[in-house]
Design an enzyme around this catalytic site. Sequence first.
Site, PDB file in Angstrom:
ATOM      1  N   SER A 186       0.868  -1.170   0.000  1.00 48.36           N
ATOM      2  CA  SER A 186       0.000   0.000   0.000  1.00 48.36           C
ATOM      3  C   SER A 186       0.900   1.213   0.000  1.00 48.36           C
ATOM      4  CB  SER A 186      -0.881  -0.026   1.251  1.00 48.36           C
ATOM      5  OG  SER A 186      -1.404   1.258   1.503  1.00 48.36           O
ATOM      6  N   GLY A 187       0.697   2.093  -0.955  1.00 50.65           N
ATOM      7  CA  GLY A 187       1.500   3.314  -0.998  1.00 50.65           C
ATOM      8  C   GLY A 187       0.966   4.342  -0.017  1.00 50.65           C
ATOM      9  N   LYS A 207      -4.715  -8.075  -3.160  1.00 50.92           N
ATOM     10  CA  LYS A 207      -4.309  -7.021  -4.091  1.00 50.92           C
ATOM     11  C   LYS A 207      -4.997  -7.277  -5.415  1.00 50.92           C
ATOM     12  CE  LYS A 207      -1.601  -3.522  -5.102  1.00 50.92           C
ATOM     13  NZ  LYS A 207      -0.376  -3.498  -4.364  1.00 50.92           N
ATOM     14  N   ARG A 263     -11.566  -2.426  -5.380  1.00 49.26           N
ATOM     15  CA  ARG A 263     -11.484  -2.755  -3.953  1.00 49.26           C
ATOM     16  C   ARG A 263     -12.825  -3.259  -3.431  1.00 49.26           C
ATOM     17  NH1 ARG A 263      -8.231   2.254  -3.841  1.00 49.26           N
ATOM     18  NH2 ARG A 263     -10.201   3.324  -3.472  1.00 49.26           N
ATOM     19  N   SER A 297      -6.289  -3.843  -1.572  1.00 53.53           N
ATOM     20  CA  SER A 297      -5.559  -2.799  -2.275  1.00 53.53           C
ATOM     21  C   SER A 297      -5.787  -2.971  -3.768  1.00 53.53           C
ATOM     22  CB  SER A 297      -4.060  -2.887  -1.982  1.00 53.53           C
ATOM     23  OG  SER A 297      -3.796  -2.588  -0.644  1.00 53.53           O
ATOM     24  N   SER A 298      -5.496  -1.924  -4.503  1.00 52.56           N
ATOM     25  CA  SER A 298      -5.662  -1.987  -5.950  1.00 52.56           C
ATOM     26  C   SER A 298      -4.502  -1.244  -6.580  1.00 52.56           C
ATOM     27  CB  SER A 298      -6.993  -1.329  -6.334  1.00 52.56           C
ATOM     28  OG  SER A 298      -7.106  -1.242  -7.734  1.00 52.56           O
ATOM     29  N   GLU A 324     -11.398   4.591   5.798  1.00 52.81           N
ATOM     30  CA  GLU A 324     -11.544   5.569   4.728  1.00 52.81           C
ATOM     31  C   GLU A 324     -12.422   6.714   5.199  1.00 52.81           C
ATOM     32  OE1 GLU A 324     -13.394   4.096   1.278  1.00 52.81           O
ATOM     33  OE2 GLU A 324     -15.239   3.594   2.261  1.00 52.81           O
ATOM     34  N   GLY A 353     -15.146  -3.338   6.673  1.00 55.63           N
ATOM     35  CA  GLY A 353     -15.532  -2.757   7.956  1.00 55.63           C
ATOM     36  C   GLY A 353     -16.741  -1.859   7.790  1.00 55.63           C
TER      37      GLY A 353
END
Lengths: 380, 380, 380, 380
Positions: free
Chosen positions: A82-83, A164, A196, A234-235, A304, A357
């Site tokens: 994950s960046g 991913k 995602r 993640s994408s 998020e 979540g």
Amino acid sequence: MQALVYSLPMAHPGDLSALDALIRSGVIEAHEVVAVIGKTEGNGGVNDFTRGYFTQSLMQMLSGHLACSPESLMRSIPCILSGGTEGVLSPHYVVFCRREQDSAEAAPVGADTALAIGLAFSDVLPAEHVGRMQQIMQVAQSVRQAMLAAHIGNPDDVHFVQVKCPCITVARAQEARSRGQDVVASDPNRVMAFSRAAGALGVAIALGELDAAAVSEAVLLSDFSLYSDRASISSGVEVNCCEVIVLGNSRAWRGPYRIAHQPMSDALDIGAVYAVLADLDLPALPQLSAQTLERVAGVFVKSEPDRRGMVRANRHTMLDDTDINAQRHIRAALGGAVASVLGDGRIFVSGGAEHQGPDGGGLIAVIAGADGVRPRRFAA
Amino acid sequence: MQALVYSLPMAHPGDLSALDALIRSGVIEAHEVVAVIGKTEGNGGVNDFTRGYFTQSLMQMLSGHLACSPESLMRSIPCILSGGTEGVLSPHYVVFCRREQDSAEAAPVGADTALAIGLAFSDVLPAEHVGRMQQIMQVAQSVRQAMLAAHIGNPDDVHFVQVKCPCITVARAQEARSRGQDVVASDPNRVMAFSRAAGALGVAIALGELDAAAVSEAVLLSDFSLYSDRASISSGVEVNCCEVIVLGNSRAWRGPYRIAHQPMSDALDIGAVYAVLADLDLPALPQLSAQTLERVAGVFVKSEPDRRGMVRANRHTMLDDTDINAQRHIRAALGGAVASVLGDGRIFVSGGAEHQGPDGGGLIAVIAGADGVRPRRFAA
Amino acid sequence: MQALVYSLPMAHPGDLSALDALIRSGVIEAHEVVAVIGKTEGNGGVNDFTRGYFTQSLMQMLSGHLACSPESLMRSIPCILSGGTEGVLSPHYVVFCRREQDSAEAAPVGADTALAIGLAFSDVLPAEHVGRMQQIMQVAQSVRQAMLAAHIGNPDDVHFVQVKCPCITVARAQEARSRGQDVVASDPNRVMAFSRAAGALGVAIALGELDAAAVSEAVLLSDFSLYSDRASISSGVEVNCCEVIVLGNSRAWRGPYRIAHQPMSDALDIGAVYAVLADLDLPALPQLSAQTLERVAGVFVKSEPDRRGMVRANRHTMLDDTDINAQRHIRAALGGAVASVLGDGRIFVSGGAEHQGPDGGGLIAVIAGADGVRPRRFAA
Amino acid sequence: MQALVYSLPMAHPGDLSALDALIRSGVIEAHEVVAVIGKTEGNGGVNDFTRGYFTQSLMQMLSGHLACSPESLMRSIPCILSGGTEGVLSPHYVVFCRREQDSAEAAPVGADTALAIGLAFSDVLPAEHVGRMQQIMQVAQSVRQAMLAAHIGNPDDVHFVQVKCPCITVARAQEARSRGQDVVASDPNRVMAFSRAAGALGVAIALGELDAAAVSEAVLLSDFSLYSDRASISSGVEVNCCEVIVLGNSRAWRGPYRIAHQPMSDALDIGAVYAVLADLDLPALPQLSAQTLERVAGVFVKSEPDRRGMVRANRHTMLDDTDINAQRHIRAALGGAVASVLGDGRIFVSGGAEHQGPDGGGLIAVIAGADGVRPRRFAA
């Protein structure tokens, strides 16, 4: 089988020296490395190439030890990055190893189950399947395969599923259109969100959190009451299939590590952080001691920005900001909160928690060693 | 005298409707407003015009109630704004009012001292004095004036000093050079740092934290062992003098509010947050209850990225990021940590904490009402 | 000797497929590749890792063809990248090859001189030498070595000198301080500016544009009347010495290419663009035809935001922008202007032009084939 | 009637001193001001408050001269601002005045038509109508009203139609949903795009460029072969109706100014810039002379990143950039190209050109005085 977990620092996204040193010194053997989850210091968006750079460097280093090509390793070792190391977050990677037997450390300490790891790779997803039913079902099937591989029969024993998934650049979308196919959205950030979302609902189906019949393309990014509280998706442009890592506790595995998780009800749910630490007998009021911190092998958070524009009673501005991507905002905020409790910035915090979540919240999973066990954690 | 404190939401930087409503409904009178400290949703940098926009809107609104010009109010009511509501932070402003007597609320509850407020404005600072000895001494003198105005004799009773200092745009630097003067630095962000540093050391001198003889221009942004743990300095293009607000506890004031502060040793010092809440008898393990939160009238945090590139044992990437200003990073992270303990994003978190609290850390101050007192806090 | 020049597209910073295809198809041989100059799609700042990623990928690919290690190639083939393809700029790289003899293409067409290439690498620069006199002299010496290697005796025949110099991350600065050394500045962006400045004045000394006696550390980033109008300096974390590429015209070389350059007086000096095209007999009013564009093998531009805050009579906002780095602004603007004249976005536009061309302006250099020569240019 | 046009600088978004000075010195009377089009130095996105700040400052200043409330002026004087002065663009505003008669300047010079201005305001648009058929028809009707007001009968005499349309913040979307309405999209940047698209097709219908029957909601942001080459649409939070300014040439007006326009086929179409200057007899090869530039009263450009990811044969990276909004990229690039031809950065360049000019391109309109006419342009 025994799972070994190492949390390692990197000086830049091409720096694998810490893992290389572990292998060279004989602490682990290169073939024992089965998966990597990490955070690199990119922007976490479509044009974040720190993930590809790290992956290339990892595979190149391992291929030197294993006498096989980097390309073949790409297909067998999931490297899920994950960046974005916003705020106090620190670039690092967690290396998961599987050891066939290790008499010295094999005896479980204080628990009859131990951390178990399972992997799977889906088929290659063409651009037109990203964010659609095909991706959902591919992920569900891959999670089931990974559970089998981990010897976890009961979905309740799964505490974290990292996937991913591919995204679609402008170029990939063009390619699909040239074949007469349409893609789920034209905006690359929108596509990443769909990808995602599809991954998360695939996990939820596999873990029995949702009934497959309740899931359709129409609910993606639309009905956020549907979610998994153990999925972390993640994408990125650097994969073209879905890579799955299942983490849970199993009696088929030995060793000192256990994993726990908690859903986070919103972006201020610090109670969830204390709860997951309590699940693992890690005292933390208000912060882990340096000694207790040593037992922590990995911390994984998804969250998020609340899409309704409010965090509890207050307006937030993350979604209206043209200068900073909303996911960078939330990673920085959640990272600050969790790192403050842990006393440590080596935390995997990933945004883009659609259907992962509760809506507006997310989840946290922690891997920790039993009390008194020497940690598998190395300083920067 | 009695201090009244209101924490109010804004829908955008020109939105003063919440304060206007308080005045129109008679809860407060316009002439009682003596100072405002707030956070607006800009970037917090040189080109953050949300601060000027809010200030213009505030003065325009008050001038309508007070039958005087906005320009004259500018010179008598400090309005100190910090741009940047990263992460879970919420745009809001804290309004400080002084009421001559208010028999209903005058009796101090559970404390013989109460929140006291003092103000002062320095002379206009020409661009060439910004970030230099002249600014340091102007601020020190203004803090002493504000303490007098607040009837606080003992510097130990001062818990928070907010100062807004000028910065220098490219245009202002050109103007100074046209007069044959040089300015402290050419990079605007660097100038803002010098201006904040000078302000902080001015506060430290006035509060007796530092001996004036120990302070010179050479220590600015250089010797970070010199600091005030009660100074909070902002810098912006919208002021050309230093505006000072002193907040402390005094027997000369009445009312339910008290203020406390704690230094933060680093960006992960969540212990300081719990400590300042304990100082004010606000139970918070792990989070304030909704009822306790109602007693909180204002939370003020200063911090900044550790300039040595590490947070405890881990490398951080805030200072090497060309995409996001380092102060935005740290505000998001600290905001997330403090808001998680409070359960609320209406927190003033300001970066640029040079010489404000320990190096790599910062400080936190909280104003709270006594137990059982109806709060002066309004929902969004 | 003959110089061959190829302008190649990349799909992402790890994509070397275009060059790999040229080698596999036999158009060039891998050992003929002597230097690469390119633009990658990062942010161009300290934390731009697209440059390192591309370089790693290039060396890995070439090492496969050459049966030597990537590390040894790193030290022999300068790969100088500028991050940032803002606006209409397109990620691409220009490959410079040297061929010993090629009877079919050897005859010069319409010119008795032809493009000549010379390379040199300086010693490793410790962090404390970056942006200081040691760097200046290292660069000057390396440029002279590269001229010798290119068989260019007269400095007037040099039209472009590309140098990649080291910068200092927070970590490198810490390392130097741990050895008791200080570095030129603490802000990484400031260090990059000093490093570019030192490189530019080193070039100016080597080309006789400036007398070495006139250059001191005090003039760096201070006296902008001192400059080279042929120096193009980049700075990045991925190198620890100065890599130099000299491009000029020489009778010792053959082949269809020639190079020309022009200084740009300010950011609006479109006249310089038309002038350099005229120098190479490329008709362009108002834009190169598609056919003429085919003759263009490489376009190199340096410029930076006017530090006085004005472009001619108008205020610009590049230097006061906290959201977007000023170099990204100017690259986008200059890229737009030059690409509009060329009709093509495959242009190397690099910011950070301290002492590179007139203050507030910069320079442009173009390599073009003679009329009728089949271009060495490949579509995306 | 005579149109007067003034291009004025601003030192910051609240700076109306240049217009104030014109009024105070008697050059124009405050009641003659009928519209303002300008560029402010914000980010141009949802959270760009420089537009609201400028508008508030303008209306406050004019209300002081006109003895009426700022609120009433808001409803009668369109103030249409585009945020974002990337690259060489300079913050400025063009003031349009209408003078009933002015014998000294009334005689048209070299043309029997002269610049004509017409205004209209639509009804208030609720959030659920934004980006939908209701908005399209509201804009079409308002353009027709504005043409009537300008005494322009033939749509071919209209050369520029500037419309400011509402967008939807997260808060406005919530409000609409609370009334049981849905909005066109949840992402604010997406909503702005829909709003601009609807405005553009409304203009195209009014000017006869498109048949109303050919336009439906389905074509918005979908069929880009449908466009107006004279529409320039902005979208912002600061308006809740559509404000329309029609500019054309008419025999009913007198004075030295004329307007012309050209479509731009792509982001590199510098030929269109030269063509529109030729239409107005402004010699420019390669750049306007300082004397000719004095005749230019206003330059208006719309463009946007090609959504197919290519500019001619080359990949661009604007749409995949998570750090910089794509509209900021294209404004910087187009601004650089046009400013280089003009020799001036006081250019209105606005991104978000959906259905405004050819796909991937845009349009340019210029207002200029006849040769020898003293310009209405003031230095910074």
